[in-house]
Design a protein around this motif. Structure first.
Motif, PDB file in Angstrom:
ATOM      1  N   ASP A  85       0.834  -1.216   0.000  1.00 31.07           N
ATOM      2  CA  ASP A  85       0.000   0.000   0.000  1.00 31.07           C
ATOM      3  C   ASP A  85       0.865   1.262   0.000  1.00 31.07           C
ATOM      4  OD1 ASP A  85      -2.260  -1.581   0.067  1.00 31.07           O
ATOM      5  OD2 ASP A  85      -2.483  -1.469   2.244  1.00 31.07           O
ATOM      6  N   LEU A  86       1.927   1.251   0.802  1.00 32.81           N
ATOM      7  CA  LEU A  86       2.827   2.413   0.831  1.00 32.81           C
ATOM      8  C   LEU A  86       3.479   2.640  -0.527  1.00 32.81           C
ATOM      9  CD1 LEU A  86       4.660   1.905   4.263  1.00 32.81           C
ATOM     10  CD2 LEU A  86       3.028   3.716   3.688  1.00 32.81           C
ATOM     11  N   GLN A  87       3.872   1.558  -1.168  1.00 32.60           N
ATOM     12  CA  GLN A  87       4.541   1.689  -2.463  1.00 32.60           C
ATOM     13  C   GLN A  87       3.588   2.176  -3.557  1.00 32.60           C
ATOM     14  OE1 GLN A  87       7.624  -1.640  -3.205  1.00 32.60           O
ATOM     15  NE2 GLN A  87       6.415  -2.355  -1.463  1.00 32.60           N
ATOM     16  N   GLN A  88       2.324   1.819  -3.414  1.00 32.78           N
ATOM     17  CA  GLN A  88       1.353   2.337  -4.389  1.00 32.78           C
ATOM     18  C   GLN A  88       1.280   3.856  -4.298  1.00 32.78           C
ATOM     19  OE1 GLN A  88       0.320   0.543  -6.646  1.00 32.78           O
ATOM     20  NE2 GLN A  88       0.049  -1.563  -5.919  1.00 32.78           N
ATOM     21  N   ARG A  89       1.308   4.387  -3.068  1.00 31.71           N
ATOM     22  CA  ARG A  89       1.312   5.842  -2.918  1.00 31.71           C
ATOM     23  C   ARG A  89       2.630   6.435  -3.381  1.00 31.71           C
ATOM     24  NH1 ARG A  89      -1.051  10.408  -3.783  1.00 31.71           N
ATOM     25  NH2 ARG A  89      -0.414  12.077  -2.341  1.00 31.71           N
ATOM     26  N   MET A  90       3.732   5.742  -3.123  1.00 31.04           N
ATOM     27  CA  MET A  90       5.021   6.210  -3.623  1.00 31.04           C
ATOM     28  C   MET A  90       5.005   6.304  -5.141  1.00 31.04           C
ATOM     29  SD  MET A  90       7.874   4.191  -1.348  1.00 31.04           S
ATOM     30  CE  MET A  90       8.343   4.735   0.299  1.00 31.04           C
ATOM     31  N   ARG A  91       4.398   5.324  -5.798  1.00 31.05           N
ATOM     32  CA  ARG A  91       4.323   5.338  -7.257  1.00 31.05           C
ATOM     33  C   ARG A  91       3.500   6.542  -7.729  1.00 31.05           C
ATOM     34  NH1 ARG A  91       5.088   1.561 -11.014  1.00 31.05           N
ATOM     35  NH2 ARG A  91       5.047  -0.192  -9.542  1.00 31.05           N
ATOM     36  N   GLU A  92       2.395   6.795  -7.051  1.00 29.24           N
ATOM     37  CA  GLU A  92       1.567   7.945  -7.416  1.00 29.24           C
ATOM     38  C   GLU A  92       2.367   9.245  -7.305  1.00 29.24           C
ATOM     39  OE1 GLU A  92      -1.781   7.827  -4.832  1.00 29.24           O
ATOM     40  OE2 GLU A  92      -2.638   6.013  -5.723  1.00 29.24           O
ATOM     41  N   LEU A  93       3.150   9.353  -6.226  1.00 27.64           N
ATOM     42  CA  LEU A  93       3.940  10.572  -6.030  1.00 27.64           C
ATOM     43  C   LEU A  93       5.059  10.679  -7.056  1.00 27.64           C
ATOM     44  CD1 LEU A  93       4.311  10.756  -2.124  1.00 27.64           C
ATOM     45  CD2 LEU A  93       2.723  12.005  -3.600  1.00 27.64           C
ATOM     46  N   SER A  94       5.689   9.549  -7.360  1.00 33.70           N
ATOM     47  CA  SER A  94       6.792   9.611  -8.325  1.00 33.70           C
ATOM     48  C   SER A  94       6.288  10.001  -9.711  1.00 33.70           C
ATOM     49  CB  SER A  94       7.529   8.264  -8.379  1.00 33.70           C
ATOM     50  OG  SER A  94       6.679   7.245  -8.889  1.00 33.70           O
ATOM     51  N   VAL A  95       5.067   9.583 -10.052  1.00 38.26           N
ATOM     52  CA  VAL A  95       4.479   9.978 -11.331  1.00 38.26           C
ATOM     53  C   VAL A  95       4.064  11.452 -11.283  1.00 38.26           C
ATOM     54  CG1 VAL A  95       2.519   9.635 -12.879  1.00 38.26           C
ATOM     55  CG2 VAL A  95       3.708   7.651 -11.914  1.00 38.26           C
ATOM     56  N   ALA A  96       3.434  11.851 -10.176  1.00 35.64           N
ATOM     57  CA  ALA A  96       2.961  13.233 -10.047  1.00 35.64           C
ATOM     58  C   ALA A  96       4.106  14.233 -10.064  1.00 35.64           C
ATOM     59  CB  ALA A  96       2.153  13.379  -8.747  1.00 35.64           C
ATOM     60  N   THR A  97       5.226  13.865  -9.474  1.00 35.38           N
ATOM     61  CA  THR A  97       6.348  14.812  -9.400  1.00 35.38           C
ATOM     62  C   THR A  97       7.109  14.944 -10.710  1.00 35.38           C
ATOM     63  OG1 THR A  97       7.698  13.005  -8.497  1.00 35.38           O
ATOM     64  CG2 THR A  97       6.734  14.551  -6.922  1.00 35.38           C
ATOM     65  N   ASN A  98       6.905  14.016 -11.622  1.00 35.25           N
ATOM     66  CA  ASN A  98       7.572  14.108 -12.927  1.00 35.25           C
ATOM     67  C   ASN A  98       6.717  14.961 -13.865  1.00 35.25           C
ATOM     68  OD1 ASN A  98       9.507  13.689 -14.867  1.00 35.25           O
ATOM     69  ND2 ASN A  98       8.810  11.619 -15.387  1.00 35.25           N
ATOM     70  N   ASN A  99       6.475  16.172 -13.426  1.00 30.50           N
ATOM     71  CA  ASN A  99       5.597  17.100 -14.139  1.00 30.50           C
ATOM     72  C   ASN A  99       6.268  18.470 -14.169  1.00 30.50           C
ATOM     73  OD1 ASN A  99       3.580  18.871 -14.978  1.00 30.50           O
ATOM     74  ND2 ASN A  99       1.958  17.811 -13.833  1.00 30.50           N
ATOM     75  N   SER A 100       6.543  18.945 -15.354  1.00 32.16           N
ATOM     76  CA  SER A 100       7.287  20.200 -15.490  1.00 32.16           C
ATOM     77  C   SER A 100       6.503  21.424 -15.021  1.00 32.16           C
ATOM     78  CB  SER A 100       7.713  20.401 -16.950  1.00 32.16           C
ATOM     79  OG  SER A 100       6.569  20.414 -17.801  1.00 32.16           O
ATOM     80  N   SER A 101       5.200  21.283 -14.854  1.00 25.60           N
ATOM     81  CA  SER A 101       4.400  22.424 -14.404  1.00 25.60           C
ATOM     82  C   SER A 101       4.480  22.645 -12.895  1.00 25.60           C
ATOM     83  CB  SER A 101       2.932  22.229 -14.815  1.00 25.60           C
ATOM     84  OG  SER A 101       2.360  21.126 -14.124  1.00 25.60           O
ATOM     85  N   LEU A 102       5.079  21.697 -12.173  1.00 20.58           N
ATOM     86  CA  LEU A 102       5.188  21.840 -10.714  1.00 20.58           C
ATOM     87  C   LEU A 102       6.218  22.907 -10.360  1.00 20.58           C
ATOM     88  CD1 LEU A 102       5.176  18.133  -9.455  1.00 20.58           C
ATOM     89  CD2 LEU A 102       3.274  19.753  -9.428  1.00 20.58           C
ATOM     90  N   SER A 103       5.921  23.627  -9.289  1.00 27.95           N
ATOM     91  CA  SER A 103       6.863  24.618  -8.796  1.00 27.95           C
ATOM     92  C   SER A 103       7.873  23.954  -7.874  1.00 27.95           C
ATOM     93  CB  SER A 103       6.119  25.717  -8.031  1.00 27.95           C
ATOM     94  OG  SER A 103       5.543  25.176  -6.838  1.00 27.95           O
ATOM     95  N   GLU A 104       8.909  24.718  -7.551  1.00 22.37           N
ATOM     96  CA  GLU A 104       9.907  24.217  -6.595  1.00 22.37           C
ATOM     97  C   GLU A 104       9.248  23.875  -5.263  1.00 22.37           C
ATOM     98  OE1 GLU A 104      13.601  26.183  -4.109  1.00 22.37           O
ATOM     99  OE2 GLU A 104      13.332  26.784  -6.206  1.00 22.37           O
ATOM    100  N   GLU A 105       8.305  24.709  -4.834  1.00 16.67           N
ATOM    101  CA  GLU A 105       7.607  24.471  -3.568  1.00 16.67           C
ATOM    102  C   GLU A 105       6.751  23.203  -3.639  1.00 16.67           C
ATOM    103  OE1 GLU A 105       7.700  27.306  -5.189  1.00 16.67           O
ATOM    104  OE2 GLU A 105       8.955  28.497  -3.831  1.00 16.67           O
ATOM    105  N   ASP A 106       6.135  22.975  -4.782  1.00  8.84           N
ATOM    106  CA  ASP A 106       5.320  21.761  -4.954  1.00  8.84           C
ATOM    107  C   ASP A 106       6.182  20.510  -4.818  1.00  8.84           C
ATOM    108  OD1 ASP A 106       3.008  23.226  -5.403  1.00  8.84           O
ATOM    109  OD2 ASP A 106       3.308  23.281  -7.584  1.00  8.84           O
ATOM    110  N   ARG A 107       7.327  20.527  -5.489  1.00  7.27           N
ATOM    111  CA  ARG A 107       8.219  19.363  -5.418  1.00  7.27           C
ATOM    112  C   ARG A 107       8.726  19.157  -3.992  1.00  7.27           C
ATOM    113  NH1 ARG A 107       9.976  21.643 -10.266  1.00  7.27           N
ATOM    114  NH2 ARG A 107      11.862  22.519  -9.296  1.00  7.27           N
ATOM    115  N   ALA A 108       8.988  20.231  -3.278  1.00  4.09           N
ATOM    116  CA  ALA A 108       9.446  20.116  -1.890  1.00  4.09           C
ATOM    117  C   ALA A 108       8.356  19.518  -1.006  1.00  4.09           C
ATOM    118  CB  ALA A 108       9.864  21.496  -1.370  1.00  4.09           C
ATOM    119  N   ALA A 109       7.102  19.923  -1.272  1.00  2.00           N
ATOM    120  CA  ALA A 109       5.980  19.380  -0.493  1.00  2.00           C
ATOM    121  C   ALA A 109       5.835  17.879  -0.746  1.00  2.00           C
ATOM    122  CB  ALA A 109       4.691  20.119  -0.854  1.00  2.00           C
TER     123      ALA A 109
END
Length: 305
Positions: A85-109
Motif C-alpha cells: 500500500d505504501l509503495q502504491q502511494r510512492m508510485r503515485e507521487l513519483s508519477v505526479a512529481t515528474n511534471n514540469s508544471s510543478l513549482s519548486e515548492e510543490d516538489r518540496a511538499a
C-alpha cells in the motif's frame, strides 16, 4: 482326604485376601475410570496405548507448530501488504512529481510526503513479533532488520538464513522471508536508498523534470518500485500457498488426534456398568467369606462333643 481346622482357617484367610485385593482393584478402577492399572493387566493393550500416546504427543506438537507458523505468517503478510500500500502511494507521487508544471515548492511538499512514506516503510520492515523478534531479519531475530551506516544509507543487518519448522513426521516448512530477499536482492537499487536519492532530487532547486539528472532519478525510482513490488507480491503469494498447505495438514493432524484418543479410550477406559456389577459381586463374596471365617475361627473340637 482329611481336612483339618488349620486347612479351613488357611483357605479362608487366602480367600479373604484374594477377594479383598480384587475389591480394592475394582475400587481403584472405578475411581480412575481406567481398566488398565498396570501393564500386567493387559500387556497387548498397554503396548497399544503407549504407541497411541506417543503418536498423539507428536501430532499435537505438529498442530502447535502449525498454529505458531500460521500466526507468524499472518503477521508477516499483514506487514508486507502494508508495504505494498505504501509503495502504491510512492508510485503515485513519483508519477505526479515528474511534471514540469510543478513549482519548486510543490516538489518540496511532495518530497516531505515521500519522506514520511519512507519512514513508515522502514518501520514495517523493522516489524517485530509478539515476543520482540524481528520478522524480516532471517535468523538474526535479535537485530533490527534495517539500520543506517555512517553515511546515512540504509543497510540490511540480518542474515539470509531460513527458519524451518516441522509440520509432520516428514515435512518441514520455511517460516520466514527476509528483507534481504525482497528489498536488497533486486536488479535495481533497493527501494529505501532509492527513495532517499529521489527525495534529494525533489528538494534540489536546481533540478526539475526534463533535466537529465532528474529524469534518471525518476526512472530509477520507478524501477525500484517495480522490482520491490514484484518481490513482495511474490512473497505474499508464496505465503498464501503455504497457508493453504498448513490448513490441510492441520486438518489431517486433528483427525489423527481424534483417532488416537479414540484408540486410547477404547483400550483403557473402564466399562463402568460391567465394573460396578463385578465390584458388587466381589464385595458380597467378601462379606460372605468374612462371616464364614468368623464362624470357623470360633470352632473347636468341643463343639462336636
Amino acid at each position: 482326604m482329611r481336612v483339618t481346622m488349620q486347612n479351613l482357617y488357611t483357605n479362608n484367610v487366602h480367600s479373604m485376601q484374594n477377594t479383598t485385593a480384587a475389591v480394592a482393584r475394582l475400587n481403584q478402577m472405578l475411581s480412575t475410570g481406567m481398566s488398565i492399572l498396570r501393564p500386567s493387566d493387559d500387556p497387548i493393550g498397554t503396548v497399544r496405548v503407549m504407541a497411541s500416546q506417543r503418536d498423539l504427543a507428536s501430532v499435537e506438537q505438529y498442530v502447535k507448530n502449525i498454529d505458531s507458523l500460521s500466526t507468524s505468517m499472518d503477521r508477516a503478510e499483514t506487514y508486507l501488504s502494508g508495504m505494498v500500500d505504501l509503495q502504491q502511494r510512492m508510485r503515485e507521487l513519483s508519477v505526479a512529481t515528474n511534471n514540469s508544471s510543478l513549482s519548486e515548492e510543490d516538489r518540496a511538499a511532495y518530497a516531505l510526503e515521500m519522506e514520511e512514506l519512507l519512514k513508515s516503510m522502514v518501520d514495517m520492515v523493522n516489524a517485530k513479533d509478539d515476543v520482540g523478534n524481528s520478522l524480516f531479519s532471517g535468523n538474526s531475530v535479535d537485530k533490527v532488520t534495517v539500520g543506517t551506516d555512517a553515511a546515512g544509507r540504509y543497510v540490511y543487518q540480518g542474515d539470509s538464513k531460513q527458519r524451518e519448522v516441522q509440520t509432520s513426521a516428514s515435512s518441514w516448512m520455511t517460516a520466514n522471508v527476509t528483507a534481504e530477499a525482497f528489498l536488497f536482492s533486486n536488479a535495481s537499487q533497493d527501494l529505501l536508498n532509492q527513495t532517499l536519492d529521489y527525495v534529494a532530487v525533489l528538494k534540489d532547486p536546481s533540478l526539475a523534470p526534463g533535466d537529465p539528472a532528474f529524469q534518471a532519478a525518476s526512472v530509477d525510482m520507478q524501477a525500484a518500485l517495480n522490482d520491490t513490488l514484484d518481490s513482495i507480491n511474490s512473497a505474499i503469494t508464496e505465503m498464501g500457498g503455504k497457508q493453504n498447505s498448513l490448513s490441510l495438514a492441520k486438518g489431517s493432524h486433528e483427525e489423527m488426534v481424534l483417532f488416537n484418543k479414540q484408540v486410547i479410550g477404547e483400550t483403557q477406559e473402564l466399562d463402568y456398568a460391567k465394573a460396578t456389577a463385578e465390584f458388587n459381586v466381589k464385595l458380597t463374596s467378601l462379606k460372605v467369606t468374612q462371616q464364614t471365617f468368623v464362624q470357623i475361627s470360633q470352632l473347636t473340637l468341643f463343639n462336636n462333643l
